[in-house]
Design a protein around this motif. Sequence first.
Motif, PDB file in Angstrom:
ATOM      1  N   PHE A  47     130.646  26.891  31.230  1.00 22.26           N
ATOM      2  CA  PHE A  47     129.813  27.367  30.138  1.00 22.26           C
ATOM      3  C   PHE A  47     129.355  28.808  30.342  1.00 22.26           C
ATOM      4  CE2 PHE A  47     129.855  23.066  28.688  1.00 22.26           C
ATOM      5  CZ  PHE A  47     129.873  23.251  27.316  1.00 22.26           C
ATOM      6  N   LYS A  48     129.180  29.220  31.577  1.00 21.63           N
ATOM      7  CA  LYS A  48     128.866  30.616  31.860  1.00 21.63           C
ATOM      8  C   LYS A  48     130.044  31.493  31.435  1.00 21.63           C
ATOM      9  CE  LYS A  48     127.708  33.778  35.596  1.00 21.63           C
ATOM     10  NZ  LYS A  48     127.518  33.925  37.038  1.00 21.63           N
ATOM     11  N   LYS A  50     132.277  30.748  29.157  1.00 22.54           N
ATOM     12  CA  LYS A  50     132.370  30.697  27.693  1.00 22.54           C
ATOM     13  C   LYS A  50     131.412  31.703  27.052  1.00 22.54           C
ATOM     14  CE  LYS A  50     133.341  29.141  23.584  1.00 22.54           C
ATOM     15  NZ  LYS A  50     134.439  29.778  22.886  1.00 22.54           N
ATOM     16  N   ARG A  51     130.229  31.836  27.605  1.00 22.38           N
ATOM     17  CA  ARG A  51     129.253  32.778  27.049  1.00 22.38           C
ATOM     18  C   ARG A  51     129.681  34.232  27.258  1.00 22.38           C
ATOM     19  NH1 ARG A  51     125.705  29.035  29.396  1.00 22.38           N
ATOM     20  NH2 ARG A  51     125.429  30.379  31.206  1.00 22.38           N
ATOM     21  N   GLN A  52     130.456  34.501  28.297  1.00 17.45           N
ATOM     22  CA  GLN A  52     130.792  35.878  28.659  1.00 17.45           C
ATOM     23  C   GLN A  52     132.203  36.306  28.287  1.00 17.45           C
ATOM     24  OE1 GLN A  52     130.049  35.897  32.861  1.00 17.45           O
ATOM     25  NE2 GLN A  52     127.834  35.885  32.606  1.00 17.45           N
TER      26      GLN A  52
END
Length: 84
Positions: A47-48, A50-52
Motif C-alpha cells: 500500500f505504501k 501504491k500511494r507513491q
Amino acid sequence: MTKEETLKILALIERLYPVVTVNSETILIWMSHCVSLEFNLTFENLFKHKRQNPYPPTLAQVIGSTGNDRKSLDWMVEYSIRNQ
C-alpha cells in the motif's frame, strides 16, 4: 508468509493494477521469496508503493528490499499484461 497469504498479496496486486495478470511462474517466484516474510509488513509495503507509484511493484519493492535501483517498468517482467 504462508502460501495463502502470498496468493492474497498477488490477488490484491491484480485488483489494484487492472493491467496485471499474475501467471503461474510469478506465483512460484513470489512463494519462494515470501516464505520468511511477515504478511502485515508485506501488505503495508504494497500500500505504501501504491500511494507513491502508479506502476505495479516488483517483488523487491513489496518485500522491502533496500537499495533497489530497478526502473519502474521492471514490473512488466514479473507480470503478464492484460489485453484491453
